[in-house]
Write an enzyme that holds these catalytic residues in place. Sequence first.
Site, PDB file in Angstrom:
ATOM      1  N   ASN A 183      -2.512  10.118   6.229  1.00 43.17           N
ATOM      2  CA  ASN A 183      -1.284   9.404   5.838  1.00 43.17           C
ATOM      3  C   ASN A 183      -0.677  10.066   4.605  1.00 43.17           C
ATOM      4  O   ASN A 183      -1.178  11.073   4.114  1.00 43.17           O
ATOM      5  CB  ASN A 183      -1.583   7.923   5.600  1.00 43.17           C
ATOM      6  N   LYS A 186     -11.589  23.290  19.705  1.00 45.20           N
ATOM      7  CA  LYS A 186     -10.176  22.908  19.548  1.00 45.20           C
ATOM      8  C   LYS A 186      -9.611  22.391  20.882  1.00 45.20           C
ATOM      9  O   LYS A 186      -9.863  23.002  21.925  1.00 45.20           O
ATOM     10  CB  LYS A 186      -9.409  24.166  19.079  1.00 45.20           C
ATOM     11  N   PRO A 204     -14.965   1.089   8.952  1.00 41.90           N
ATOM     12  CA  PRO A 204     -15.405  -0.052   8.142  1.00 41.90           C
ATOM     13  C   PRO A 204     -14.352  -0.359   7.078  1.00 41.90           C
ATOM     14  O   PRO A 204     -13.695   0.553   6.574  1.00 41.90           O
ATOM     15  CB  PRO A 204     -16.696   0.445   7.488  1.00 41.90           C
ATOM     16  N   ASP A 205     -14.171  -1.642   6.767  1.00 43.18           N
ATOM     17  CA  ASP A 205     -13.229  -2.009   5.707  1.00 43.18           C
ATOM     18  C   ASP A 205     -13.978  -1.990   4.373  1.00 43.18           C
ATOM     19  O   ASP A 205     -14.828  -2.851   4.099  1.00 43.18           O
ATOM     20  CB  ASP A 205     -12.620  -3.390   5.985  1.00 43.18           C
ATOM     21  N   PHE A 253      -5.136  -3.369  -2.731  1.00 45.01           N
ATOM     22  CA  PHE A 253      -3.718  -3.040  -2.649  1.00 45.01           C
ATOM     23  C   PHE A 253      -3.249  -3.466  -1.254  1.00 45.01           C
ATOM     24  O   PHE A 253      -4.053  -3.593  -0.341  1.00 45.01           O
ATOM     25  CB  PHE A 253      -3.494  -1.527  -2.828  1.00 45.01           C
ATOM     26  N   LYS A 292      -3.841 -11.035   3.302  1.00 47.19           N
ATOM     27  CA  LYS A 292      -4.929 -10.057   3.125  1.00 47.19           C
ATOM     28  C   LYS A 292      -5.873 -10.499   2.018  1.00 47.19           C
ATOM     29  O   LYS A 292      -7.087 -10.370   2.124  1.00 47.19           O
ATOM     30  CB  LYS A 292      -4.354  -8.685   2.739  1.00 47.19           C
TER      31      LYS A 292
HETATM   32  O1  PMT Z   1      -1.200   7.682  -3.419  1.00 49.45           O
HETATM   33  P1  PMT Z   1       0.284   7.442  -3.645  1.00 49.45           P
HETATM   34  O2  PMT Z   1       1.131   8.483  -2.962  1.00 49.45           O
HETATM   35  O3  PMT Z   1       0.601   7.278  -5.102  1.00 49.45           O
HETATM   36  O4  PMT Z   1       0.669   6.059  -2.927  1.00 49.45           O
HETATM   37  C1  PMT Z   1       0.141   4.858  -3.397  1.00 49.45           C
HETATM   38  C2  PMT Z   1      -0.209   3.890  -2.244  1.00 49.45           C
HETATM   39  C3  PMT Z   1       1.058   3.463  -1.541  1.00 49.45           C
HETATM   40  C4  PMT Z   1      -1.176   4.554  -1.256  1.00 49.45           C
HETATM   41  C5  PMT Z   1      -0.953   2.666  -2.912  1.00 49.45           C
HETATM   42  O5  PMT Z   1      -0.088   2.069  -3.850  1.00 49.45           O
HETATM   43  C6  PMT Z   1      -1.399   1.642  -1.868  1.00 49.45           C
HETATM   44  O6  PMT Z   1      -0.646   0.799  -1.426  1.00 49.45           O
HETATM   45  N1  PMT Z   1      -2.689   1.739  -1.451  1.00 49.45           N
HETATM   46  C7  PMT Z   1      -3.248   0.924  -0.356  1.00 49.45           C
HETATM   47  C8  PMT Z   1      -2.763   1.476   0.955  1.00 49.45           C
HETATM   48  C9  PMT Z   1      -3.348   0.732   2.143  1.00 49.45           C
HETATM   49  O7  PMT Z   1      -4.163   1.257   2.856  1.00 49.45           O
HETATM   50  O8  PMT Z   1      -2.951  -0.528   2.265  1.00 49.45           O
HETATM   51  P2  PMT Z   1      -3.422  -1.525   3.466  1.00 49.45           P
HETATM   52  O9  PMT Z   1      -2.498  -2.676   3.312  1.00 49.45           O
HETATM   53  O10 PMT Z   1      -3.489  -0.792   4.756  1.00 49.45           O
HETATM   54  O11 PMT Z   1      -4.906  -1.895   3.041  1.00 49.45           O
HETATM   55  C10 PMT Z   1      -5.222  -3.041   2.258  1.00 49.45           C
HETATM   56  C11 PMT Z   1      -6.379  -2.755   1.344  1.00 49.45           C
HETATM   57  O12 PMT Z   1      -7.570  -2.537   2.102  1.00 49.45           O
HETATM   58  C12 PMT Z   1      -6.214  -1.542   0.442  1.00 49.45           C
HETATM   59  O13 PMT Z   1      -6.744  -1.873  -0.833  1.00 49.45           O
HETATM   60  C13 PMT Z   1      -7.076  -0.482   1.112  1.00 49.45           C
HETATM   61  O14 PMT Z   1      -7.610   0.437   0.154  1.00 49.45           O
HETATM   62  C14 PMT Z   1      -8.166  -1.326   1.716  1.00 49.45           C
HETATM   63  N2  PMT Z   1      -8.806  -0.755   2.912  1.00 49.45           N
HETATM   64  C15 PMT Z   1      -8.110  -0.616   4.073  1.00 49.45           C
HETATM   65  C16 PMT Z   1      -8.733  -0.156   5.208  1.00 49.45           C
HETATM   66  C17 PMT Z   1     -10.107   0.171   5.150  1.00 49.45           C
HETATM   67  N3  PMT Z   1     -10.743   0.632   6.212  1.00 49.45           N
HETATM   68  N4  PMT Z   1     -10.784   0.037   4.004  1.00 49.45           N
HETATM   69  C18 PMT Z   1     -10.154  -0.428   2.879  1.00 49.45           C
HETATM   70  O15 PMT Z   1     -10.781  -0.532   1.828  1.00 49.45           O
END
Ligand code: PMT
Length: 407
Positions: A211, A290, A306-307, A324, A338
């Site tokens: 991403n 490939k 895994p989360d 986040f 969330k």
């Molecule tokens: O890195 P930059 O370019 O500065 O951009 C910053 C950002 C936009 C990436 C950052 O500010 C941000 O939003 N990070 C979280 C991105 C994300 O994955 O959001 P989500 O809504 O999909 O996930 C929710 C939360 O679960 C996040 O804290 C994520 O880290 C966590 N997660 C998600 C999936 C997973 N398998 N494991 C996790 O821990």
Amino acid sequence: MSNLYGRRVLLGVTGGIAAYKSPDLVRRLREAGAQVRVAMTAGAMEFVRPLTFQAVSGEPVHHDLLDPAAEAAMGHIELARWADQVLVAPASANFMARLAHGMADDLLTTLCLATEAPIALAPAMNRVMWANAATLANRDLLVRRGIRMIGPGSGDQACGEVGEGRMLDVPDIVAALTGDPAEPGPLDGTRVLVTVGPTREAVDPVRFLSNRSSGRMGFAVAAAARRMGAEVVAVAGPCAVSTPPGVERVDVETAAQMHEAVMARAPGCDIFVGAAAVADYRVAEVPEAKIKKNDDTLTLSLLKNPDILQSVAALPDPPFTVGFAAETHDLRDHAEAKRRRKSLDMIAANWVGRAQGGFEGDENALEVLWEGGGRSLGMQSKAALADALMELVAERYHEERGSQDSR
Ligand code: PMT
């Protein structure tokens, strides 16, 4: 030196012989992690050429309030808003007098009036000028208005006299700007673990799913926590952003590796911040060779990763856990859902997919939510935003710890 990581410093240079030290100051500020833009007065340009500052800062130099070309590139109000910190070094007696009396008769004084960033001055002048009652009254007025004086020092002066009035040496100015390490920060004695950047999930030996995360937001959070006195470990996916000074970095590639690195460290930490954009899915079976483009379509079978955030929050004695949320619509509702679903102490939600904020850029805005409260943090540099977020985290963390200790 960690305090200037990611900071936007607007360096004002005024007319005085000490201006010859200012290009070195730019270099040192950049070494400490700051982005630096320079604004010069007409007097300063008699001593040092703008080209010198352009070369050391890597940015165009600003000197004319009424220059249409400069205004088109970055107007003076925009420049005043851009700064997280204004530093004027050297600050001449004339400049201090104009600033004290609210003049806006050149670019630098106008910027100082138009900025909301903190302003620091490193005065430099002859000892008699410094001791003059008018200068001292101007200094007192400026200090009462919240402007910080860095120096002057005393010693040999360029005019051959000895006394108070010389600009402090460049390393001392930088050290003063980075803060007094003797002052305890609100996260002193805590251990903070942060996830940063994207993860990469292999499709075959040459391709991957990932991403747009650059790692800027996550490393800004790590730097802010470090500035506030914490021991900080950042578990980072592949990103080109440099590690903030004093932060331990653990590099990983996939979500599974990030999960493993975090779960090995989370039980020993006090605060966990999940700023990484972790891939939700990985390719179920990654071929050794490939993939050939023989067919018009290609179907990939994906498995859920895994989360990490949820796993940390589910630990028997979890750290203060901050997630986040990156959303393209219904920001607050999705973020709050969330926060509840993952049992988080706090969530910081940002818009993604818009022109400003979110992934990649230098600025962002956050809606921060916790049980029974919340705060909107407006669009600003990721460094300043991370400071504001970590202030809230420190407040809530101490409040929760306090209420747990008194049980
Ligand atoms: O890195 P930059 O370019 O500065 O951009 C910053 C950002 C936009 C990436 C950052 O500010 C941000 O939003 N990070 C979280 C991105 C994300 O994955 O959001 P989500 O809504 O999909 O996930 C929710 C939360 O679960 C996040 O804290 C994520 O880290 C966590 N997660 C998600 C999936 C997973 N398998 N494991 C996790 O821990």
